[in-house]
Design an enzyme around this catalytic site. Structure first.
Site, PDB file in Angstrom:
ATOM      1  N   GLY A 102      42.845 -53.244 -15.086  1.00 53.93           N
ATOM      2  CA  GLY A 102      43.563 -52.349 -14.187  1.00 53.93           C
ATOM      3  C   GLY A 102      42.807 -51.108 -13.789  1.00 53.93           C
ATOM      4  N   ARG A 327      48.732 -43.743 -24.607  1.00 54.29           N
ATOM      5  CA  ARG A 327      47.389 -43.170 -24.580  1.00 54.29           C
ATOM      6  C   ARG A 327      47.293 -42.016 -23.573  1.00 54.29           C
ATOM      7  NH1 ARG A 327      42.570 -47.232 -23.981  1.00 54.29           N
ATOM      8  NH2 ARG A 327      41.473 -45.260 -24.438  1.00 54.29           N
ATOM      9  N   ASP A 348      59.663 -31.036 -25.728  1.00 55.59           N
ATOM     10  CA  ASP A 348      60.983 -30.922 -25.110  1.00 55.59           C
ATOM     11  C   ASP A 348      61.746 -32.235 -25.223  1.00 55.59           C
ATOM     12  OD1 ASP A 348      62.941 -29.583 -23.236  1.00 55.59           O
ATOM     13  OD2 ASP A 348      62.373 -31.317 -22.021  1.00 55.59           O
ATOM     14  N   GLU A 407      62.304 -29.984 -30.186  1.00 52.68           N
ATOM     15  CA  GLU A 407      63.582 -29.586 -29.619  1.00 52.68           C
ATOM     16  C   GLU A 407      64.439 -30.850 -29.614  1.00 52.68           C
ATOM     17  OE1 GLU A 407      66.082 -28.450 -25.777  1.00 52.68           O
ATOM     18  OE2 GLU A 407      64.738 -30.132 -26.068  1.00 52.68           O
TER      19      GLU A 407
END
Length: 683
Positions: A102, A327, A348, A407
């Site tokens: 790819g 990755r 987050d 969080e």
């Protein structure tokens, strides 16, 4: 035998029904690390996409200097690089060639690109929907415009605000850091800030935003002087929607150009280090910006790194089952740690990364909800767990002194334990229930038992950071705690000498909120910028993008008193008595009807009167024997109090009195209404 609290989730009897989940988490991480090490040599080498993809100056096999640009676009039919030098037109010389797995590659001579060039990608979709004929493009279909995924400098077009374009960042002289990084944080005092919204209202107006340079010059010294040890920056990774506060990232490798250049952000980090401040970066690795031209969404026409369903915010969530997605995110961690020398990350929305259903519409009232859904099915995203374990391991491999913070709203056990103990490897987690509790206390009084429970409620092996409020309580029209307490009266009665019951009560209660949250905090404390002096306005991304720092500097205003109270707590207590804060709070006294609470922490003694009207003339309770010397009173006039209880010079001493058949002894104190007193035991 005395009770010994469990040291990790695998030793916790309450988690025995879920032991298999914890062991599987540990086993998957161990097996993946073994595979990565065998195949790539190290986790650091595995997180290398930013060093292999995107533009790089290299020498080819013949030793000739050239540009090599690689992109991961497995579903693209054809890809071109366009630049301002080419009038953003496609040229055969700038078409990528397909390689294996790819990857597409473009080789250009050294003079084809230069620092500051505008660059874009043009992506043609293949004829076959599955991309089986990658070199034959759909006839008549216009090519897609894309900002390169590994762009390090991305700017908004001032003439067309919806248009963003990358610029090549390749300065001849790289920035040279001047200062060492700080050591590992001990009971970190974290100042959460937003660079663009931290500028002064006296010098900026309307919808202007602050800069890295201004933040370095004006805000960092203030943070240091107030006793904080770390600055947590939100909104740094580039994002097209400013009012998303940086939580819809488009360019993961570009510091936001709204505030300056990449080198100017490096200078900010460097300046913070020179002041002894750690820099923690708020990163969003759970979901990304939905924009296609500016971000990763449908980057090559496919789902790319994302799952099929959008989350509750309408943004694409990363699919952690894809190795290239993992990755990419790991490379992002490595990039910010190495290139910008940040000192850690606040991850987050970790709960959204841990669950296939993102934890939506679940109150997680029982720990079992972290492992089983409403219908009894396993709910954990094991690939999301694996990514977080890898991200924490990589961060600490690259910088052992780094801090990673979760969080996370569900209460998943073991977040701050290493994977071999059934955890996820974070250093800290946020105590997200505390601000919710304070909101309820402001609406209606809560019993003192629930207050003590909420302030100290955490598993013995999970290291938590406490806070009264963070940006969540202060942005986009939501009311900060001080505003909930006082409302419009803040506009009329914050001058020293101008009294109002609502303001007096609000200031007194606010001082108590902040003191008890700090002094019961397990492993650290956080404050959002401006709340230390009771900023009178919410933080709106567009209409009120400023902070009124001058209010804290005016001795004729009560804001200065709140700022002095915050500094006295951080400098006069935590910094001056750091050894005491290494010990856990020890409960000593509570009285529900009289709304009294007292506890010790090391040699420090804290006594609170939360009653609004009743003073306690002779409050007597048992403590560790010794002489107690007054250190701080929340009612001192320098803290915008009334002076009904002020620490004298020399300070008052309180001697304990023996009790029959007990080691503890009695101490007697005076506490006015809505006042806290801090003392220290001296032998």
């Amino acid at each position: 035998m005395p009770f010994s609290p469990p040291r990790n989730p695998l030793e916790d009897p309450a988690l025995e029904p879920y032991r298999d989940f914890l062991l599987r988490r540990s086993r998957r991480f161990t097996e993946e690390m073994r595979r990565i090490t065998a195949q790539y040599g190290s986790l650091r080498a595995y997180a290398n996409l930013h060093t292999s993809l995107g533009p790089h100056r290299v020498r080819n096999a013949r030793g000739v200097d050239c540009w090599r640009w690689r992109e991961y676009m497995p579903q693209a039919g054809a890809v071109w690089l366009t630049t301002d030098k080419l009038n953003f037109q496609r040229h055969a010389s700038h078409r990528f060639r397909r390689k294996e797995d790819g990857i597409l590659e473009l080789i250009l001579p050294p003079d084809a690109l230069a620092h500051g060039d505008y660059v874009e990608l043009r992506v043609q979709l293949p004829v076959a929907p599955d991309g089986s004929d990658p070199d034959e493009c759909r006839l008549g279909a216009p090519p897609l415009r894309r900002v390169p995924a590994f762009a390090q400098w991305v700017e908004q077009d001032k003439a067309v605000p919806t248009q963003w374009c990358a610029r090549l960042w390749a300065p001849e002289q790289p920035y040279r850091f001047r200062h060492r990084r700080p050591g590992a944080p001990v009971f970190p005092r974290i100042y959460e800030a937003h660079v663009g919204m931290a500028q002064s209202s006296l010098t900026h107006h309307g919808e202007s935003v602050g800069s890295y340079e201004e933040f370095s010059r004006s805000i960092l010294p203030r943070i240091k002087a107030d006793g904080y040890t770390a600055v947590q920056l939100m909104g740094i990774l580039e994002h097209p929607l400013y009012r998303s506060f940086g939580y819809q990232v488009s360019s993961y490798f570009a510091p936001s150009s709204r505030y300056g250049t990449p080198d100017q952000f490096k200078a900010l980090v460097d300046e913070a280090h020179g002041l002894g401040l750690s820099v923690i970066l708020d990163i969003t690795h759970g979901h990304a910006c939905p924009n296609t031209e500016q971000g990763l969404a449908r980057y090559d026409g496919s789902r790319y790194f994302f799952s099929e369903k959008f989350n509750q915010w309408g943004t694409p969530s990363f699919d952690y089952s894809q190795e290239m997605a993992r990755r990419f995110l790991l490379s992002n961690c490595r990039y910010w740690l190495e290139e910008f020398r940040v000192d850690g990350f606040r991850f987050d929305a970790v709960g959204n990364m841990l669950y296939h259903d993102h934890g939506v519409d679940d109150d997680f009232s029982h720990v079992g909800r972290c492992f089983y859904g409403k219908n009894g099915e396993p709910r954990a995203d094991e690939n999301g767990e694996l990514y977080l374990c890898l991200a924490n391991a990589l961060t600490h491999e690259l910088r052992p002194q780094a801090a990673t913070i979760a969080e996370e709203f569900s209460g998943m056990p073991g977040l701050t334990c290493p994977p071999h103990e059934g955890g996820l490897g974070f250093d800290y987690r946020f105590a997200m229930g505390i601000p919710d509790y304070w909101e309820k206390c402001i609406e209606a009084p809560r019993d003192m038992g629930s207050l003590w429970y909420e302030m100290t409620n955490h598993r013995p092996y999970d290291r938590t950071v406490s806070y009264v409020e963070c940006h969540d309580q202060c942005i986009n029209g939501d009311d900060a705690m001080i505003w909930r307490l006082m409302g419009d009266d803040m506009y009329h009665y914050m001058a020293v000498g101008k009294e109002n019951w609502n303001v007096s009560r609000g200031l007194a209660f606010y001082r108590l909120m902040r003191l008890i949250t700090l002094t019961t905090a397990d492993a650290g404390y956080l404050n959002f910028m401006g709340n230390e002096f009771g900023h009178p306005e919410w933080l709106d991304a567009e209409a009120h993008a400023h902070r009124q720092w001058h209010l804290a500097d005016r001795p004729d205003l009560k804001y200065a008193g709140l700022a002095a109270w915050d500094k006295a707590q951080l400098c006069g207590l935590v910094a001056a008595h750091a050894e005491d804060f290494q010990q856990a709070p020890l409960f000593r006294f509570i009285h529900e009807d009289q709304r009294l609470l007292a506890f010790e922490r090391g040699r420090l003694l804290f006594a609170f009167n939360f009653h609004e009207l009743e003073a306690r003339q002779n409050l007597t309770f048992t403590v560790t024997p010794g002489k107690y010397v007054e250190l701080l009173s929340s009612d001192e006039t320098r803290f915008a109090g009334h002076g009904n209880l002020s620490v004298a010079c020399p300070p008052l001493e309180h001697f304990t009195r023996p009790l029959p058949d007990r080691y503890e002894q009695d101490v007697t104190l005076y506490l006015p209404p809505l006042v806290a007193l801090v003392l220290r035991r001296e032998d």
